[in-house]
Design a protein around this motif. Sequence first.
Motif, PDB file in Angstrom:
ATOM      1  N   GLN A   1      -6.738   6.428  -0.639  1.00 54.20           N
ATOM      2  CA  GLN A   1      -6.976   7.837  -0.311  1.00 54.20           C
ATOM      3  C   GLN A   1      -8.181   8.327  -1.116  1.00 54.20           C
ATOM      4  OE1 GLN A   1      -3.717  10.420  -1.220  1.00 54.20           O
ATOM      5  NE2 GLN A   1      -4.476  12.032   0.099  1.00 54.20           N
TER       6      GLN A   1
ATOM      7  N   SER B   1      -0.203   6.902   1.881  1.00 52.43           N
ATOM      8  CA  SER B   1      -1.424   7.655   2.136  1.00 52.43           C
ATOM      9  C   SER B   1      -2.643   6.764   2.341  1.00 52.43           C
ATOM     10  CB  SER B   1      -1.681   8.629   0.987  1.00 52.43           C
ATOM     11  OG  SER B   1      -1.821   7.899  -0.220  1.00 52.43           O
ATOM     12  N   ASP B   2      -2.522   5.465   2.104  1.00 50.70           N
ATOM     13  CA  ASP B   2      -3.639   4.546   2.308  1.00 50.70           C
ATOM     14  C   ASP B   2      -3.834   4.275   3.795  1.00 50.70           C
ATOM     15  OD1 ASP B   2      -3.810   4.437  -0.409  1.00 50.70           O
ATOM     16  OD2 ASP B   2      -3.191   2.354  -0.592  1.00 50.70           O
ATOM     17  N   THR B   3      -5.062   3.968   4.169  1.00 53.47           N
ATOM     18  CA  THR B   3      -5.376   3.600   5.544  1.00 53.47           C
ATOM     19  C   THR B   3      -5.474   2.086   5.635  1.00 53.47           C
ATOM     20  OG1 THR B   3      -6.641   5.645   5.825  1.00 53.47           O
ATOM     21  CG2 THR B   3      -7.047   3.889   7.413  1.00 53.47           C
ATOM     22  N   GLU B   4      -4.681   1.494   6.520  1.00 58.37           N
ATOM     23  CA  GLU B   4      -4.687   0.049   6.709  1.00 58.37           C
ATOM     24  C   GLU B   4      -5.784  -0.341   7.689  1.00 58.37           C
ATOM     25  OE1 GLU B   4      -2.657  -2.244   5.220  1.00 58.37           O
ATOM     26  OE2 GLU B   4      -1.907  -0.596   4.011  1.00 58.37           O
ATOM     27  N   ILE B   5      -6.546  -1.383   7.352  1.00 58.56           N
ATOM     28  CA  ILE B   5      -7.649  -1.867   8.181  1.00 58.56           C
ATOM     29  C   ILE B   5      -7.474  -3.363   8.421  1.00 58.56           C
ATOM     30  CG2 ILE B   5     -10.156  -2.256   8.249  1.00 58.56           C
ATOM     31  CD1 ILE B   5      -9.542   0.644   8.482  1.00 58.56           C
TER      32      ILE B   5
ATOM     33  N   LEU C   1     -14.797   4.582   8.608  1.00 60.21           N
ATOM     34  CA  LEU C   1     -14.102   5.653   9.344  1.00 60.21           C
ATOM     35  C   LEU C   1     -15.053   6.733   9.779  1.00 60.21           C
ATOM     36  CD1 LEU C   1     -10.913   5.972   7.148  1.00 60.21           C
ATOM     37  CD2 LEU C   1     -11.155   4.749   9.289  1.00 60.21           C
TER      38      LEU C   1
ATOM     39  N   SER D   1      -6.334  -2.263   2.503  1.00 53.23           N
ATOM     40  CA  SER D   1      -6.067  -0.836   2.507  1.00 53.23           C
ATOM     41  C   SER D   1      -7.236  -0.072   1.925  1.00 53.23           C
ATOM     42  CB  SER D   1      -4.831  -0.516   1.654  1.00 53.23           C
ATOM     43  OG  SER D   1      -3.701  -1.133   2.197  1.00 53.23           O
TER      44      SER D   1
ATOM     45  N   SER E   1       0.834  -1.201   0.000  1.00 51.09           N
ATOM     46  CA  SER E   1       0.000   0.000   0.000  1.00 51.09           C
ATOM     47  C   SER E   1       0.865   1.246   0.000  1.00 51.09           C
ATOM     48  CB  SER E   1      -0.910   0.003   1.226  1.00 51.09           C
ATOM     49  OG  SER E   1      -0.131   0.066   2.386  1.00 51.09           O
TER      50      SER E   1
ATOM     51  N   GLU F   1     -12.350   7.355   2.211  1.00 51.51           N
ATOM     52  CA  GLU F   1     -12.460   7.215   3.657  1.00 51.51           C
ATOM     53  C   GLU F   1     -13.907   7.050   4.136  1.00 51.51           C
ATOM     54  OE1 GLU F   1     -10.570   9.574   2.197  1.00 51.51           O
ATOM     55  OE2 GLU F   1      -8.575   8.861   2.725  1.00 51.51           O
TER      56      GLU F   1
END
Length: 148
Positions: free
Chosen positions: A117, A34-38, A148, A114, A31, A120
Amino acid sequence: RRQQGSVRLRQQDKLRRPQGEAKAKPPADSSKASDTEICVVLERAEGLPQADFMGTADPYVEILLMSCDPLQMEVKTSEIKDLRGLSDKTLFKATSRIIRGSLAPEWQESFYFSIPQGCEDSTLYLRVLDYDLMISDDFLGHCSIGVL
């Protein structure tokens, strides 16, 4: 997925698995920064409806990260059950293992992914299905959760 070194196969390991399985862990550099890991931890379900002629079910869960909430859209129930018209809104899809003969399955599985961006406000959509060998899988239930 069988662990390496495991000699004995469980019954559910011998079954055809639904397509689109996720890996247990993401690759280290998969990733962008800037990606958000979940991480989604799928523990168990309770009180599932009977789906097989023996009074049990063979449940598995599809975990979908979607750009919209299918439960808030004006979509027919039959379209939600088979995701017609919603595949282009799916950002990520993973499938749990099948638990044979249970109305209260325990998966204890983790799924990593991920969120790109700009996505969200995505929704985590979970569908519980009953695995059938000869016919299409039966819909048992679903829910959605804002990520989120």
